[in-house]
Design an enzyme around this catalytic site. Structure first.
Site, short mmCIF file in Angstrom:
data_model
loop_
_atom_site.label_atom_id
_atom_site.label_comp_id
_atom_site.label_asym_id
_atom_site.label_seq_id
_atom_site.Cartn_x
_atom_site.Cartn_y
_atom_site.Cartn_z
N ASN A 159 0.93 -1.22 -0.05
CA ASN A 159 0.02 0.19 -0.14
C ASN A 159 0.64 1.26 0.18
O ASN A 159 1.50 1.60 0.85
CB ASN A 159 -0.91 0.08 1.26
CG ASN A 159 -1.67 1.34 1.43
OD1 ASN A 159 -1.70 1.91 0.73
ND2 ASN A 159 -2.33 1.33 2.46
N TRP A 160 0.97 1.87 -1.22
CA TRP A 160 1.92 2.82 -1.38
C TRP A 160 1.45 4.36 -0.52
O TRP A 160 1.97 5.05 -0.58
CB TRP A 160 2.41 3.33 -2.61
CG TRP A 160 3.10 2.19 -3.40
CD1 TRP A 160 3.41 0.94 -2.93
CD2 TRP A 160 3.46 2.08 -4.89
NE1 TRP A 160 3.97 0.15 -3.91
CE2 TRP A 160 4.32 0.89 -4.97
CE3 TRP A 160 3.42 3.34 -5.75
CZ2 TRP A 160 4.80 0.41 -6.22
CZ3 TRP A 160 4.03 2.74 -7.05
CH2 TRP A 160 4.58 1.65 -7.24
N LYS A 161 0.08 4.26 -0.22
CA LYS A 161 -0.49 5.38 0.28
C LYS A 161 -0.37 6.60 -0.62
O LYS A 161 -0.25 6.45 -1.82
CB LYS A 161 0.05 5.69 1.75
CG LYS A 161 -0.25 4.37 2.48
CD LYS A 161 -0.11 4.46 3.92
CE LYS A 161 -0.25 3.05 4.68
NZ LYS A 161 0.02 3.32 6.17
N HIS B 12 -9.36 1.14 5.07
CA HIS B 12 -8.19 1.31 5.74
C HIS B 12 -8.36 2.18 6.92
O HIS B 12 -9.13 3.10 6.72
CB HIS B 12 -7.17 1.80 4.91
CG HIS B 12 -5.73 1.84 5.27
ND1 HIS B 12 -5.29 2.80 6.21
CD2 HIS B 12 -4.69 0.89 5.19
CE1 HIS B 12 -4.01 2.57 6.53
NE2 HIS B 12 -3.55 1.61 6.05
N GLU C 192 -6.91 4.57 7.83
CA GLU C 192 -6.51 6.04 7.65
C GLU C 192 -7.98 6.48 7.02
O GLU C 192 -8.05 7.72 7.34
CB GLU C 192 -5.24 5.96 6.89
CG GLU C 192 -3.98 5.92 7.69
CD GLU C 192 -2.78 5.50 7.00
OE1 GLU C 192 -2.76 5.51 5.78
OE2 GLU C 192 -1.75 4.90 7.53
N GLU D 179 -5.21 -4.92 10.80
CA GLU D 179 -4.18 -4.16 10.79
C GLU D 179 -4.50 -3.45 12.11
O GLU D 179 -5.26 -2.40 12.12
CB GLU D 179 -4.11 -2.83 9.67
CG GLU D 179 -3.91 -3.57 8.42
CD GLU D 179 -3.24 -2.58 7.41
OE1 GLU D 179 -2.16 -2.80 7.00
OE2 GLU D 179 -4.04 -1.51 7.23
N GLY E 29 2.67 2.05 10.88
CA GLY E 29 3.75 3.28 10.49
C GLY E 29 4.18 3.54 11.78
O GLY E 29 5.08 4.67 11.91
N SER F 235 3.77 -2.30 10.13
CA SER F 235 5.03 -2.14 10.63
C SER F 235 5.64 -3.51 10.04
O SER F 235 6.42 -4.04 10.71
CB SER F 235 5.25 -2.31 11.82
OG SER F 235 4.92 -0.79 12.14
N GLY G 203 2.80 -1.27 4.20
CA GLY G 203 2.91 0.29 3.91
C GLY G 203 4.39 0.78 3.67
O GLY G 203 4.92 0.56 2.56
N GLY G 204 4.78 1.40 4.57
CA GLY G 204 6.22 2.07 4.38
C GLY G 204 7.21 1.22 3.88
O GLY G 204 7.83 1.55 2.99
P1 PGA Z 1 3.02 0.24 7.64
O1 PGA Z 1 1.51 0.43 7.23
O2 PGA Z 1 3.27 -0.98 6.89
O3 PGA Z 1 3.86 1.46 7.23
O4 PGA Z 1 2.69 0.16 9.03
C1 PGA Z 1 0.52 -0.63 6.84
C2 PGA Z 1 -0.54 -0.18 6.37
O5 PGA Z 1 -1.24 0.73 6.63
O6 PGA Z 1 -1.25 -0.98 5.52
#
Ligand code: PGA
Length: 251
Positions: free
Chosen positions: A12-14, A100, A102, A170, A176, A214, A235-236
Site C-alpha cells: 500500500n503505497w499510500k 483502511h 486511515e 491491521e 507506521g 509495521s 505500507g512503508g
Molecule cells: P505500515 O502500514 O506497514 O507502514 O505500518 C501498513 C498499512 O497501513 O497498510
C-alpha cells in the site's frame, strides 16, 4: 488447507510517489518478481490513483498485480474528487483496499460505508481487501476481539465467499509506528476473525487473512508464520523494492 490459501503480499503505497519514483519502484518490484518466478504466492502493489495506469503498464508480464487504495460506492455520478471501482478496473486494477484505518479516521468511513465499497468492488469485478483493526485504547481496554467482530460483521457484505474477499487485520497502533503485536497476539486475532467469518460465509476456512502494521523484511518471516496469517499488507516497507521483495520472499 494452507495451499488453498495462496499467500498475498500487498504493498500500500499510500499518498507517496511522483511518476519517476513510482515507475522506478514498480520496475524494481516487477524485475524481482519476474526473477523469482513465484507460482505459489501473489504480489500486489496499490499505488496512488494518479499512477495506477502507468504502474499497471510498467508491470505487465511480470506477474505483479495492481490495485487501488480506495473507491467510491457508486459506479459514477456527482462525487467530485472520487473514483469508482469501475474506473480502477478500467485502468488495470484487479483489487481494491477498502476501510483502511486511515480512511476510517481521516474520512469518517463507517462499517456501513466500507461494506458498500466492498460491494462496489464486486460490481466492478475487483477483489476487495477489507481492513479492520483496533486502536491502542481499545486493545488496552481488552476490547480487541470485540472490536474486530463488530467491524467484520458491519463491513463484510452479505453474499461474501472466499474467492470474493480478502480481510486485512491491521492494529491501528501498529501502522507506521514500528510497533507490532506479538506472534501470539496476531494468531489470536486471526483465529477470532476466522471464527467470526465462519458465521458469515460458507467457506470461511478458505478466506485469506492478511496481517498489516509495521511489516518489514526482518520481521516478515515471524509474522507470516503466525497461525492463520495468509500474507501481509505493507505500507512503508513497500516503498523500497528490495525490502518489499524480502517480505514477499518470506511468505
Ligand atoms: P505500515 O502500514 O506497514 O507502514 O505500518 C501498513 C498499512 O497501513 O497498510
Amino acid at each position: 488447507m494452507a495451499r488453498s490459501r495462496q499467500p498475498l503480499i500487498a504493498g500500500n503505497w499510500k499518498m507517496n510517489g511522483l511518476r519517476a519514483d513510482a515507475l522506478a519502484l514498480a520496475a524494481g518490484v516487477a524485475e524481482g518478481v519476474r526473477r523469482a518466478g513465484w507460482t505459489d504466492r501473489e504480489v500486489l502493489v496499490c499505488p496512488p490513483a494518479t499512477l495506477l495506469m502507468a504502474v499497471a503498464d510498467a508491470v505487465i508480464g511480470s506477474g505483479v498485480l495492481v490495485g487501488g487504495q480506495n473507491c467510491h460506492a457508486d459506479a459514477s455520478g456527482a462525487h467530485t474528487g472520487d473514483i469508482s471501482a469501475e474506473m480502477l478496473r478500467d485502468v488495470g486494477a484487479g483489487h481494491v483496499i477498502v476501510g483502511h484505518s486511515e480512511r476510517r479516521t481521516d474520512c469518517g468511513e463507517t462499517d456501513t460505508i466500507v461494506r458498500a465499497k466492498a460491494e462496489a468492488a464486486w460490481r466492478a469485478g475487483l477483489l476487495p481487501i477489507v481492513c479492520i483493526g483496533e486502536t491502542l485504547a481499545e486493545r488496552e481496554a481488552g476490547r480487541t476481539l470485540a472490536v474486530l467482530e463488530t467491524q467484520l460483521k458491519g463491513s463484510v457484505p452479505a453474499g461474501a465467499a472466499a474467492a470474493k474477499l480478502v480481510v486485512a487485520y491491521e492494529p491501528v497502533w501498529a501502522i507506521g509506528t514500528g510497533k507490532t503485536p506479538t506472534v501470539a497476539e496476531v494468531a489470536s486475532a486471526h483465529a477470532h476473525i476466522r471464527h467470526v467469518l465462519g458465521a458469515l460465509i460458507p467457506d470461511a476456512g478458505a478466506v485469506r487473512l492478511l496481517y498489516g502494521g509495521s511489516v518489514k523484511g526482518s520481521n516478515a518471516g515471524e509474522l507470516l508464520a503466525a497461525g492463520d496469517v495468509d500474507g501481509a499488507l505493507v505500507g512503508g516497507a513497500s516503498l523500497k523494492a528490495d525490502e518489499f521483495l524480502a517480505i514477499a520472499k518470506a511468505a
